[in-house]
Design a protein around this motif. Structure first.
Motif, short mmCIF file in Angstrom:
data_model
loop_
_atom_site.label_atom_id
_atom_site.label_comp_id
_atom_site.label_asym_id
_atom_site.label_seq_id
_atom_site.Cartn_x
_atom_site.Cartn_y
_atom_site.Cartn_z
N THR A 1 34.33 -23.93 -1.08
CA THR A 1 33.22 -24.96 -1.66
C THR A 1 32.01 -24.38 -0.87
N PHE A 2 31.80 -23.85 0.30
CA PHE A 2 30.55 -23.33 0.90
C PHE A 2 30.27 -22.21 0.10
N HIS A 3 31.12 -21.18 -0.35
CA HIS A 3 30.84 -20.04 -1.10
C HIS A 3 30.08 -20.47 -2.41
N ARG A 4 30.54 -21.50 -2.81
CA ARG A 4 29.92 -21.93 -4.30
C ARG A 4 28.42 -22.43 -3.94
N ILE A 5 28.49 -22.95 -2.74
CA ILE A 5 26.96 -23.55 -2.52
C ILE A 5 26.00 -22.22 -2.24
N ILE A 6 26.56 -21.23 -1.51
CA ILE A 6 25.62 -20.00 -1.31
C ILE A 6 25.57 -19.35 -2.64
N ASP A 7 26.54 -19.22 -3.68
CA ASP A 7 26.22 -18.70 -4.82
C ASP A 7 25.38 -19.60 -5.73
N ASN A 8 25.23 -21.07 -5.71
CA ASN A 8 24.19 -21.67 -6.18
C ASN A 8 22.79 -21.41 -5.77
N GLU A 9 22.70 -21.18 -4.32
CA GLU A 9 21.40 -20.71 -3.83
C GLU A 9 20.75 -19.50 -4.30
N LEU B 1 44.60 -26.08 8.08
CA LEU B 1 44.12 -24.86 7.36
C LEU B 1 43.84 -25.14 5.93
N GLU B 2 44.34 -25.95 5.14
CA GLU B 2 44.14 -26.32 3.83
C GLU B 2 42.80 -26.87 3.66
N GLU B 3 42.30 -27.57 4.44
CA GLU B 3 40.91 -28.17 4.29
C GLU B 3 39.99 -27.30 4.57
N ARG B 4 40.24 -26.38 5.60
CA ARG B 4 39.27 -25.20 6.12
C ARG B 4 39.27 -24.34 4.89
N GLN B 5 40.28 -23.86 4.22
CA GLN B 5 40.18 -22.93 3.07
C GLN B 5 39.42 -23.79 1.94
N GLN B 6 39.47 -24.83 1.57
CA GLN B 6 38.85 -25.60 0.67
C GLN B 6 37.41 -25.59 1.07
N PHE B 7 37.19 -26.01 2.28
CA PHE B 7 35.88 -25.95 2.84
C PHE B 7 35.04 -24.52 2.36
N ILE B 8 35.71 -23.69 2.92
CA ILE B 8 35.28 -22.33 2.65
C ILE B 8 34.90 -22.03 1.38
#
Length: 142
Positions: free
Chosen positions: A129-137, A120-127
């Motif tokens: 990080t992925f939101h930050r990538i989307i924000d960068n885009e 769960l912790e890895e999932r939450q961190q991935f999510i």
């Protein structure tokens, strides 16, 4: 090919998950794009055609075609918008709600399979990080 390049990983992840979704819902008689619309309307019932196209990343003419077919299948209904007589709101019908519920079960079961073995912790961190990538885009514009 650089197997660790972000653009390659994004492409592979999308392609594989999308292919599996299409494979599993094939027997439902839906065209590509229609499951996305059903899921979007699950959360945004009464959305405009323009909103559906923008949020589902489907061009205007394709959205028009998909919605016409969905209306013929009694999955959606259209209502003229009171505030704008030229626009319509798209709503799920009872049959549409049932189909959307089934599609969501399929999609989320695929998500569960992809998360298999990831804590769960890895999932939450991935999510996060992925939101930050989307924000960068988003800085790129459309």
């Amino acid at each position: 090919m650089d197997d660790d390049a972000l653009h390659i990983l994004l492409l592979l992840g999308f392609h594989r998950s999308n292919r599996e979704i299409v494979r599993r819902i094939k027997k439902e008689g839906l065209m590509p794009g229609q499951p996305k619309i059903l899921e979007y309307l699950w959360f945004h019932n009464g959305a405009s055609q323009k909103e559906i196209g923008r949020e589902c990343i489907i061009d205007k003419s394709t959205v028009t075609s998909l919605l016409k077919r969905m209306e013929k299948l009694d999955l959606i209904r259209k209502e003229v918008r009171l505030e704008d007589q030229r626009g319509v709101s798209i709503f799920l019908t009872e049959k549409g709600w049932e189909k959307a519920r089934y599609i969501r079960q399929i999609i989320y079961s695929i998500d569960d399979e992809m998360w298999q073995g990831i804590e769960l912790e890895e999932r939450q961190q991935f999510i996060r990080t992925f939101h930050r990538i989307i924000d960068n885009e988003k800085t790129w514009g459309d």
